[in-house]
Design an enzyme around this catalytic site. Structure first.
Site, mmCIF file in Angstrom:
data_model
loop_
_atom_site.group_PDB
_atom_site.id
_atom_site.type_symbol
_atom_site.label_atom_id
_atom_site.label_comp_id
_atom_site.label_asym_id
_atom_site.label_seq_id
_atom_site.Cartn_x
_atom_site.Cartn_y
_atom_site.Cartn_z
ATOM 1 C CB CYS A 257 36.526 13.476 -18.529
ATOM 2 S SG CYS A 257 38.170 13.758 -19.199
ATOM 3 C CG ASP B 99 35.087 15.937 -11.239
ATOM 4 O OD1 ASP B 99 35.326 15.503 -12.386
ATOM 5 O OD2 ASP B 99 35.819 15.722 -10.256
ATOM 6 C CG HIS C 297 37.052 13.039 -13.797
ATOM 7 N ND1 HIS C 297 36.922 14.394 -14.037
ATOM 8 C CD2 HIS C 297 37.848 12.553 -14.784
ATOM 9 C CE1 HIS C 297 37.625 14.706 -15.116
ATOM 10 N NE2 HIS C 297 38.191 13.616 -15.589
#
Length: 402
Positions: free
Chosen positions: A128, A302, A304
């Protein structure tokens, strides 16, 4: 499974079960700043295209509008290049005996043993911070190549060529493979391990230097939050003395467990500067790419979300569906009180006038500074510095994993 693994799993479960899109009801009277562009509250409109999927590549609620947000802001937000986890890419070789390393999370160790026995074919669970760093770099390059006012759907051929530089292949200069290799060779980071802000910054610097066509120099502040003018100029100037486009990267820690309140205004101001290219990191145990702020809330992309790997195309020719996976209109935000204090902050300086403008803006910011510009790098310039910046620390990747 240690406490960090348990907490990460808990957060992921909550996000999947209950993750509504935010409404503009927390601070509706406050303007929104997106990488230096201001969107006043009086421009609030209904979303123009409610049929557009806000999060390409994922199933979403049929109600895809973003209630109460300025349409111009949404167009700007969805034009930002969004790097995420990818799967089924060419294997990244593992280091011998790495499977049992405690530096790998439980999930990564299990995947390494059961699925990726021959090498990592996905960065899910560990990449990430690399993806956040890729986002920061890609959007910096997009500003240079396409301009700050570029919007999604325009100049598709040039966008495709830019995305090809970040394709999930050893052949792409800024791929996950390239980051991992540089991290292993120069930063003490191994495949499957988290990268912190410092390692990510060093990878960006090294890979940009290796890829001459990037037209981008990279300056890293290597001591706290100080930007030394003479060192910056030694990086940015060419043989004729002309300041070239230069990315300034600062890896900071603005507190211990949370961002110290005295630095809140300084951090908010970062995304209001026209030279801002965002913030990578900023959430405990999970890195995001922050691009906008409204009052005390920061909007982020994001990483993820796991999507199929992007193949490498030397010509930059991609399908609409492939390009769509690099954009989203789906807003996510986080209150500054919930942000992790460790982060990587980026500024893009395009020429000497831009440098002078950035300096003036930094020096005129009110409140406790998070960035200081020093005209000289000798020892005398440090006088009084510790009192002024007693809680701003250079980030050490060993302190916390993102």
């Amino acid at each position: 499974m240690n406490a960090t693994d348990i907490e990460r799993c808990r957060k992921r479960i909550i996000q999947y079960i209950w993750d509504p899109e935010p409404k503009n009801d927390e601070e509706p009277g406050s303007p929104i700043w997106c990488l230096g562009t201001r969107y006043p509250p009086q421009c609030v409109e209904e979303t123009a295209d409610e049929s557009r999927n806000p999060d390409h590549g994922q199933q979403q609620n049929t109600n895809t509008s973003a209630p109460g947000w300025p349409e111009a802001f949404l167009l700007d937000f969805e034009s930002k290049i969004w790097m995420t986890y990818r799967s089924n890419f060419p294997p990244i070789p593992k280091d011998a005996g790495q499977e049992g390393s405690l530096s790998l999370t439980l999930g990564v160790r299990l995947r390494s043993q059961l699925i990726d026995a021959q090498g990592f074919t996905s960065d899910t669970g560990w990449g990430c911070m690399i993806r956040s760093g890729q986002s920061l770099l890609a959007n910096s390059m997009a500003i240079l190549l396409l301009g700050r006012d570029w919007r999604r759907g325009e100049r598709l051929e040039e966008e495709g060529k830019l995305l090809s530089l970040f394709a999930d292949s050893p052949h792409a200069p800024f791929s996950i493979h390239s980051f991992v290799k540089h991290g292993a060779d120069f930063c003490g980071k191994h495949p499957g391990e988290w990268f912190g802000p410092t390692a990510t910054a060093r990878c960006i610097q090294g890979l940009a230097a290796r890829y001459d066509q990037s037209n981008l120099q990279v300056y890293i502040a290597d001591d706290n939050s100080d930007v030394h003018q003479d060192k910056f100029m030694s990086v940015s100037r060419d043989e004729k003395g002309t300041v070239r486009p230069t990315l300034i990267l600062l890896g900071l820690r603005l507190g211990i467990d949370r961002i110290t309140a005295v630095y809140w205004n300084g951090l908010k101001a970062v995304l209001q500067l026209p030279q801002s290219v965002g913030i990578a990191g900023g959430r405990p145990s999970a890195s995001h790419y922050f691009v906008a702020v409204q009052g005390s809330h920061f909007f982020y992309l994001d990483p993820h979300n796991t999507r199929p790997a992007l193949r490498y195309s030397e010509s930059g020719t991609y399908t609409e569906d492939e390009v769509n996976t690099y954009h989203t209109r789906r807003l996510r935000r986080l209150n500054i009180q919930d942000m992790d204090p460790s982060m990587l902050i980026g500024f893009l300086i395009r020429d000497e006038d831009d440098w002078e403008d950035w300096k003036a803006r930094i020096m005129s910011l009110e409140g406790k500074p998070i960035i200081t510009i020093l005209s000289e790098s000798d020892a005398a310039s440090w006088k009084g510095r510790r009192e002024a910046l007693d809680e701003v620390e250079a980030f050490d990747d060993l302190d916390v994993a993102l």
